[in-house]
Design a protein around this motif. Structure first.
Motif, PDB file in Angstrom:
ATOM      1  N   LEU A  62       4.530  -0.926   5.775  1.00 51.43           N
ATOM      2  CA  LEU A  62       3.250  -1.209   5.109  1.00 51.43           C
ATOM      3  C   LEU A  62       3.257  -0.793   3.639  1.00 51.43           C
ATOM      4  CD1 LEU A  62       0.800  -0.170   7.964  1.00 51.43           C
ATOM      5  CD2 LEU A  62       1.805  -2.413   7.512  1.00 51.43           C
ATOM      6  N   VAL A  63       4.421  -0.862   3.021  1.00 55.91           N
ATOM      7  CA  VAL A  63       4.562  -0.642   1.579  1.00 55.91           C
ATOM      8  C   VAL A  63       4.486  -2.003   0.887  1.00 55.91           C
ATOM      9  CG1 VAL A  63       6.160   0.070  -0.251  1.00 55.91           C
ATOM     10  CG2 VAL A  63       5.901   1.470   1.815  1.00 55.91           C
ATOM     11  N   MET A  64       3.830  -2.053  -0.265  1.00 55.45           N
ATOM     12  CA  MET A  64       3.844  -3.263  -1.077  1.00 55.45           C
ATOM     13  C   MET A  64       4.402  -2.923  -2.448  1.00 55.45           C
ATOM     14  SD  MET A  64       0.900  -5.976  -2.233  1.00 55.45           S
ATOM     15  CE  MET A  64       0.256  -4.983  -3.580  1.00 55.45           C
ATOM     16  N   ILE A  65       5.445  -3.645  -2.848  1.00 61.52           N
ATOM     17  CA  ILE A  65       6.020  -3.513  -4.185  1.00 61.52           C
ATOM     18  C   ILE A  65       6.081  -4.912  -4.783  1.00 61.52           C
ATOM     19  CG2 ILE A  65       7.907  -2.597  -5.565  1.00 61.52           C
ATOM     20  CD1 ILE A  65       8.818  -0.973  -3.185  1.00 61.52           C
ATOM     21  N   ARG A  66       5.337  -5.138  -5.846  1.00 64.13           N
ATOM     22  CA  ARG A  66       5.294  -6.490  -6.407  1.00 64.13           C
ATOM     23  C   ARG A  66       5.275  -6.445  -7.934  1.00 64.13           C
ATOM     24  NH1 ARG A  66       0.401  -8.115  -8.242  1.00 64.13           N
ATOM     25  NH2 ARG A  66       1.013 -10.296  -8.027  1.00 64.13           N
ATOM     26  N   GLY A  67       5.869  -7.459  -8.536  1.00 61.59           N
ATOM     27  CA  GLY A  67       5.783  -7.642  -9.980  1.00 61.59           C
ATOM     28  C   GLY A  67       6.777  -6.871 -10.807  1.00 61.59           C
ATOM     29  N   CYS A  68       7.500  -5.930 -10.228  1.00 63.93           N
ATOM     30  CA  CYS A  68       8.462  -5.145 -11.007  1.00 63.93           C
ATOM     31  C   CYS A  68       9.695  -5.987 -11.331  1.00 63.93           C
ATOM     32  CB  CYS A  68       8.901  -3.896 -10.248  1.00 63.93           C
ATOM     33  SG  CYS A  68       7.611  -2.683  -9.979  1.00 63.93           S
ATOM     34  N   GLU A  69      10.256  -5.742 -12.486  1.00 66.05           N
ATOM     35  CA  GLU A  69      11.530  -6.381 -12.813  1.00 66.05           C
ATOM     36  C   GLU A  69      12.703  -5.610 -12.221  1.00 66.05           C
ATOM     37  OE1 GLU A  69      11.597  -6.860 -17.036  1.00 66.05           O
ATOM     38  OE2 GLU A  69      10.023  -8.379 -17.017  1.00 66.05           O
ATOM     39  N   GLU A  70      12.503  -4.315 -11.978  1.00 64.64           N
ATOM     40  CA  GLU A  70      13.585  -3.499 -11.429  1.00 64.64           C
ATOM     41  C   GLU A  70      13.000  -2.360 -10.609  1.00 64.64           C
ATOM     42  OE1 GLU A  70      17.332  -0.692 -12.974  1.00 64.64           O
ATOM     43  OE2 GLU A  70      15.842  -1.451 -14.387  1.00 64.64           O
ATOM     44  N   VAL A  71      13.569  -2.151  -9.419  1.00 58.88           N
ATOM     45  CA  VAL A  71      13.280  -0.971  -8.605  1.00 58.88           C
ATOM     46  C   VAL A  71      14.614  -0.422  -8.137  1.00 58.88           C
ATOM     47  CG1 VAL A  71      12.254  -0.088  -6.478  1.00 58.88           C
ATOM     48  CG2 VAL A  71      11.003  -1.763  -7.853  1.00 58.88           C
ATOM     49  N   ARG A  72      14.832   0.868  -8.353  1.00 52.85           N
ATOM     50  CA  ARG A  72      16.106   1.479  -7.974  1.00 52.85           C
ATOM     51  C   ARG A  72      15.846   2.812  -7.285  1.00 52.85           C
ATOM     52  NH1 ARG A  72      18.594   1.467 -12.704  1.00 52.85           N
ATOM     53  NH2 ARG A  72      18.583   3.675 -13.209  1.00 52.85           N
ATOM     54  N   LEU A 104      10.456   0.864 -11.454  1.00 48.72           N
ATOM     55  CA  LEU A 104      10.362   2.139 -10.748  1.00 48.72           C
ATOM     56  C   LEU A 104      11.776   2.619 -10.504  1.00 48.72           C
ATOM     57  CD1 LEU A 104       8.828   4.344  -9.048  1.00 48.72           C
ATOM     58  CD2 LEU A 104       9.193   2.838  -7.073  1.00 48.72           C
ATOM     59  N   ILE A 105      12.096   3.804 -11.026  1.00 47.96           N
ATOM     60  CA  ILE A 105      13.429   4.390 -10.863  1.00 47.96           C
ATOM     61  C   ILE A 105      13.271   5.728 -10.155  1.00 47.96           C
ATOM     62  CG2 ILE A 105      15.527   5.148 -12.008  1.00 47.96           C
ATOM     63  CD1 ILE A 105      14.933   2.182 -12.389  1.00 47.96           C
ATOM     64  N   MET A 106      13.935   5.875  -9.002  1.00 46.85           N
ATOM     65  CA  MET A 106      13.870   7.108  -8.221  1.00 46.85           C
ATOM     66  C   MET A 106      15.264   7.707  -8.114  1.00 46.85           C
ATOM     67  SD  MET A 106      11.200   5.995  -5.193  1.00 46.85           S
ATOM     68  CE  MET A 106      11.217   7.671  -4.495  1.00 46.85           C
ATOM     69  N   GLY A 107      15.380   8.982  -8.461  1.00 43.37           N
ATOM     70  CA  GLY A 107      16.656   9.659  -8.438  1.00 43.37           C
ATOM     71  C   GLY A 107      17.049  10.150  -7.054  1.00 43.37           C
ATOM     72  N   HIS A 108      18.135  10.881  -7.023  1.00 43.93           N
ATOM     73  CA  HIS A 108      18.718  11.429  -5.801  1.00 43.93           C
ATOM     74  C   HIS A 108      17.705  12.319  -5.060  1.00 43.93           C
ATOM     75  CE1 HIS A 108      22.095  12.888  -3.347  1.00 43.93           C
ATOM     76  NE2 HIS A 108      21.633  14.122  -3.525  1.00 43.93           N
ATOM     77  N   LYS A 109      17.453  11.999  -3.786  1.00 44.42           N
ATOM     78  CA  LYS A 109      16.562  12.770  -2.914  1.00 44.42           C
ATOM     79  C   LYS A 109      15.148  12.917  -3.474  1.00 44.42           C
ATOM     80  CE  LYS A 109      20.089  15.365  -0.384  1.00 44.42           C
ATOM     81  NZ  LYS A 109      20.557  16.699   0.062  1.00 44.42           N
ATOM     82  N   SER A 110      14.723  11.955  -4.262  1.00 49.83           N
ATOM     83  CA  SER A 110      13.326  11.956  -4.706  1.00 49.83           C
ATOM     84  C   SER A 110      12.444  11.390  -3.602  1.00 49.83           C
ATOM     85  CB  SER A 110      13.181  11.154  -5.995  1.00 49.83           C
ATOM     86  OG  SER A 110      13.622   9.825  -5.801  1.00 49.83           O
ATOM     87  N   LEU A 111      11.124  11.613  -3.716  1.00 50.62           N
ATOM     88  CA  LEU A 111      10.228  11.311  -2.599  1.00 50.62           C
ATOM     89  C   LEU A 111       8.866  10.847  -3.094  1.00 50.62           C
ATOM     90  CD1 LEU A 111       9.422  11.516   0.468  1.00 50.62           C
ATOM     91  CD2 LEU A 111       8.785  13.898  -0.030  1.00 50.62           C
ATOM     92  N   ILE A 112       8.377   9.750  -2.508  1.00 51.19           N
ATOM     93  CA  ILE A 112       6.984   9.332  -2.649  1.00 51.19           C
ATOM     94  C   ILE A 112       6.411   9.300  -1.235  1.00 51.19           C
ATOM     95  CG2 ILE A 112       5.410   7.493  -3.329  1.00 51.19           C
ATOM     96  CD1 ILE A 112       7.501   6.617  -5.386  1.00 51.19           C
ATOM     97  N   THR A 113       5.407  10.109  -0.970  1.00 49.35           N
ATOM     98  CA  THR A 113       4.849  10.181   0.375  1.00 49.35           C
ATOM     99  C   THR A 113       3.812   9.072   0.576  1.00 49.35           C
ATOM    100  OG1 THR A 113       3.249  11.863  -0.320  1.00 49.35           O
ATOM    101  CG2 THR A 113       5.349  12.650   0.558  1.00 49.35           C
ATOM    102  N   MET A 114       2.816   9.297   1.408  1.00 52.18           N
ATOM    103  CA  MET A 114       1.924   8.230   1.865  1.00 52.18           C
ATOM    104  C   MET A 114       0.698   8.039   0.968  1.00 52.18           C
ATOM    105  SD  MET A 114       1.889   9.178   5.917  1.00 52.18           S
ATOM    106  CE  MET A 114       0.574   8.005   6.204  1.00 52.18           C
ATOM    107  N   LEU A 115       0.195   6.794   0.974  1.00 48.93           N
ATOM    108  CA  LEU A 115      -1.132   6.468   0.447  1.00 48.93           C
ATOM    109  C   LEU A 115      -1.278   6.753  -1.049  1.00 48.93           C
ATOM    110  CD1 LEU A 115      -3.240   7.818   3.445  1.00 48.93           C
ATOM    111  CD2 LEU A 115      -3.029   5.419   2.765  1.00 48.93           C
ATOM    112  N   HIS A 116      -0.251   6.410  -1.813  1.00 48.38           N
ATOM    113  CA  HIS A 116      -0.328   6.537  -3.265  1.00 48.38           C
ATOM    114  C   HIS A 116      -0.405   5.140  -3.899  1.00 48.38           C
ATOM    115  CE1 HIS A 116       0.548  10.782  -2.980  1.00 48.38           C
ATOM    116  NE2 HIS A 116       1.686  10.536  -2.356  1.00 48.38           N
TER     117      HIS A 116
END
Length: 227
Positions: A62-72, A104-116
């Protein structure tokens, strides 16, 4: 790989409901996303130009990711469930004469939890071991300049081994320094400095963090533990 924008959006929508093997086929073969063999994507709508996921990286249901040119997502980076990451591609003509990077760039062992909710009209970066934790936080990279009546953008960064707690707001240009904590309900409206516990509206330094805490000294190798 499908090139048509409309067709890619359709495939992304259909893939949301497919079983895992077919979902992975749609993401890798039809949309051209680069996924490590151990990376996983749940029942999520991902309609972006480029996605790269490292070893053990995960995007939940139930994640939505839209419109980004790059996600890593780096190795073992995690986006949990019910997260909305929205952007506007440069080709759309918004933010004219504004240099920006919808990513959106996420490094090693980074975390985004719920409902953000994350507005990634400009770069949103979580460095290694950084966490957007708890729930209900807003990351905002664009706003209206009331003086000029123009939309402006600025990137947002959560630096290495830092944590942003529940219901916080990170405004355009916000920088959370390394080994620091932003307390729940805080508003970060610029560059913070130092290894500190920050809190308030706007956020200000409350006291230094103890760099001996386990959170700031998690092992780099292997899968994440309880955190």
């Amino acid at each position: 790989m499908i090139r048509s924008r409309r067709s890619r959006s359709l495939v992304a929508a259909v893939a949301t409901f497919l079983p895992r093997p077919l979902r992975r086929f749609a993401h890798t073969r039809l949309l051209g996303y680069r996924l490590h063999p151990t990376a996983t994507i749940g029942h999520a709508f991902i309609d972006i130009d480029s996605l790269e996921m490292g070893e053990g990286a995960r995007i939940g249901h139930l994640v939505m990711i839209r419109g980004c040119e790059e996600v890593r997502l780096g190795a073992w980076a995690i986006v949990q469930m019910l997260v909305w990451i929205n952007s506007v591609r440069a080709e759309k003509g918004f933010f004219r004469d504004v240099e920006r990077r919808p990513a959106l760039i996420m490094g090693h062992k980074s975390l985004i939890t719920m409902l953000h909710f994350i507005d990634a009209c400009d770069l949103v970066e979580l460095e290694d071991f950084a966490s957007l934790a708890g729930f209900g936080s807003l990351v905002q990279t664009h706003a209206v300049d009331l003086q000029t009546l123009r939309q402006n953008c600025a990137p947002v960064r959560i630096s290495e081994s830092s944590l942003v707690a529940s219901r916080s707001t990170l405004l355009p240009g916000a920088i959370v320094p390394s080994c620091s904590i932003v307390a729940a309900g805080s508003v970060v409206n610029g560059k913070l400095v130092g290894h500190q516990l920050f809190g308030g509206v706007p956020a200000r330094a409350l006291r230094e963090t103890d760099l001996s805490w386990g959170y700031f000294n998690r092992p780099r190798d292997g899968a994440p533990g309880a955190w």
